[in-house]
Design a protein around this motif. Structure first.
Motif, PDB file in Angstrom:
ATOM      1  N   ALA A 132       0.657 -15.402  18.502  1.00  0.00           N
ATOM      2  CA  ALA A 132      -0.600 -16.081  18.201  1.00  0.00           C
ATOM      3  C   ALA A 132      -0.518 -17.570  18.496  1.00  0.00           C
ATOM      4  N   ARG A 133       0.621 -18.193  18.173  1.00  0.00           N
ATOM      5  CA  ARG A 133       0.773 -19.628  18.416  1.00  0.00           C
ATOM      6  C   ARG A 133       0.798 -19.947  19.920  1.00  0.00           C
ATOM      7  N   ARG A 134       1.211 -19.007  20.720  1.00  0.00           N
ATOM      8  CA  ARG A 134       1.231 -19.226  22.172  1.00  0.00           C
ATOM      9  C   ARG A 134      -0.175 -19.272  22.752  1.00  0.00           C
ATOM     10  N   THR A 135      -1.122 -18.651  22.068  1.00  0.00           N
ATOM     11  CA  THR A 135      -2.471 -18.548  22.615  1.00  0.00           C
ATOM     12  C   THR A 135      -3.459 -19.503  21.972  1.00  0.00           C
ATOM     13  N   VAL A 136      -3.090 -20.168  20.860  1.00  0.00           N
ATOM     14  CA  VAL A 136      -4.035 -21.027  20.156  1.00  0.00           C
ATOM     15  C   VAL A 136      -4.375 -22.245  21.007  1.00  0.00           C
ATOM     16  N   ARG A 137      -5.629 -22.655  20.935  1.00  0.00           N
ATOM     17  CA  ARG A 137      -6.087 -23.823  21.669  1.00  0.00           C
ATOM     18  C   ARG A 137      -6.012 -25.046  20.764  1.00  0.00           C
ATOM     19  N   VAL A 138      -5.716 -26.204  21.351  1.00  0.00           N
ATOM     20  CA  VAL A 138      -5.621 -27.449  20.583  1.00  0.00           C
ATOM     21  C   VAL A 138      -6.920 -27.715  19.847  1.00  0.00           C
TER      22      VAL A 138
END
Length: 437
Positions: A132-138
């Protein structure tokens, strides 16, 4: 472990392993059958083969069993059954790249499920969180550098909110970098409260927890149980109850003590948003209180350390709980059975303490459930019922960021958050060879 496999059409899919479930499956299904769960067993068998509808049906069946009566009367096998169903449902969502939904279901399994499959749940959470952290947007993390507490408060205004006589007599003594030996001799053995300063600077939490972006990044998609105050008049009932009920027995949306309080499951990001905006559910503030958050979210557990003081007397740690909430949340007058260190990580709290020797004068409730809670409402003392309460001796303080307060067993205490506040409580038991009187 987590792995990427190829589906029947050659499309890569994500998968997490469940070694404990694989090993215990036959025995668990047999036990569920013995307790009348034949329909559940049928659905679970289909769910193990990848049938999402069967997995969701099994989840619903177990959920109904969890809410069939008082929490303490729920058979442990149904809690494990719920965990198993959650693993099946979460595995489907994870395989489809639906990471947030997978985390939500896994957290439900942790919060409401049993202990048998806890390692599988924790391992799955770690793998799903990583993806999930790899795909989260800033842009999803909020305003960069936003701090929850970045300015002081008006002391004159604060005093108007506090109980009568607050901060006007004896203050809790403060000591810097107190040695373990001095703590043991001067406070632990004599049952004397103390504020310990300069002992939390090495905690990563001291630098990180006042940063909204950080909390959203490590915990934003996690589901947590929160308390909702439906009216301020009901606050004392809430906090009297949570000090007697085990912290893992969440009765979501079900009020068994008062009509002014409920519990709700929300994401941590929604909880943070409520704190920021001052918004609330159903007309009252939201509080994450006495929840074993650090057992659930390992990233936050790594940000704190168990104080050496908690090993004084040769005892052992009994509970480690989070207290996160907005300004104005109140824990009314009560006492706890264990030694307690309350560590203030973010914000400020007002705390008043009465000696355990004053228990009779503070009029505890009768009955087992509320016997550790006073009938006296310090925010609105009924002087006709309790004419002498205002004359009782007490010590009080404002607990600042980076300070720890030692509260001896059975000492009565009242707590009010003066700002947005993130605190951690450490309870530890008396050692067998302790010389404490």
């Amino acid at each position: 472990m987590s792995s990427t496999t190829a589906s029947g059409d050659g499309t890569p899919s994500l998968h997490f392993d469940t070694p404990t479930l694989d090993r215990e499956l036959a025995a668990l299904l047999h036990s569920i059958s013995e307790h009348g769960g034949y329909a559940y067993v049928s659905m679970a068998a289909l769910a193990a083969g990848g049938d999402i509808r069967a997995a969701e049906a099994a989840c619903e069946m177990a959920w109904e069993q969890l809410h069939s009566g008082p929490w303490h009367s729920v058979l442990p096998v149904w809690r494990d059954a719920y965990s198993m169903a959650c693993l099946h449902v979460a595995r489907h969502h994870y395989g489809n790249g639906e990471f947030r939904e997978a985390l939500r279901v896994l957290d439900l399994g942790i919060i409401m499920g049993g202990t048998l499959l806890r390692k599988d749940l924790d391992s799955a959470v770690a793998k799903v969180s990583e993806q999930a952290r790899r795909t989260v947007r800033v842009s999803e993390l909020g305003d960069s550098g936003h701090r929850f507490v970045d300015r002081d408060f008006n002391m004159a205004e604060v005093l108007q909110l506090l109980p009568i006589k607050s901060l006007s007599s004896t203050l809790v003594v403060k000591k810097s970098a107190l040695s373990l030996d001095k703590f043991l001799k001067d406070h632990y053995l004599s049952r004397s409260p103390v504020i310990i300063r300069d002992c939390m600077a090495h905690w990563p939490a001291s630098a990180k927890w006042n940063d909204e972006d950080y909390l959203l990044r490590v915990a934003g998609d996690r589901t947590v149980p929160v308390e909702i105050f439906l009216s301020w008049q009901g606050c004392w009932k809430l906090f009297s109850s949570i000090h007697e009920i085990p912290s893992n027995t969440h009765k979501v949306g079900k009020n068994y003590l008062c009509a002014e309080w409920k519990q709700e499951l929300i994401t941590f990001s929604e909880f943070i948003q409520r704190i920021k905006s001052g918004a609330c559910s159903l007309g009252g503030p939201t509080y994450l209180a006495q929840h074993p958050l650090f057992d659930q979210i390992n990233e936050l557990r790594k940000d704190i350390f168990i104080p050496d003081y908690c090993f004084a007397g040769g005892g052992e740690l009994r509970s480690l709980n989070a207290w996160f909430g907005p300004a104005g949340t109140v824990t009314p007058l009560h006492h706890d059975p264990h030694h307690n260190i309350l560590a203030q990580v973010v914000g400020k709290k007002y705390i008043r303490l009465y000696s355990s020797s004053l228990s009779e004068e503070l009029s505890p409730h009768s009955g087992t459930m509320l016997s550790n809670s006073s009938q006296v409402d310090l925010d609105d003392v009924d002087e006709r019922k309790f004419p002498k309460v205002q004359e009782l001796e007490f010590v009080d303080c404002i607990l600042e960021e980076g300070e720890m307060l030692y509260i001896p067993p059975k000492w009565w205490h009242y707590v009010r958050s003066l700002t947005t506040s993130f605190s951690v409580s450490f309870w530890w038991s008396e050692g067998d060879n302790s010389d404490a009187s």
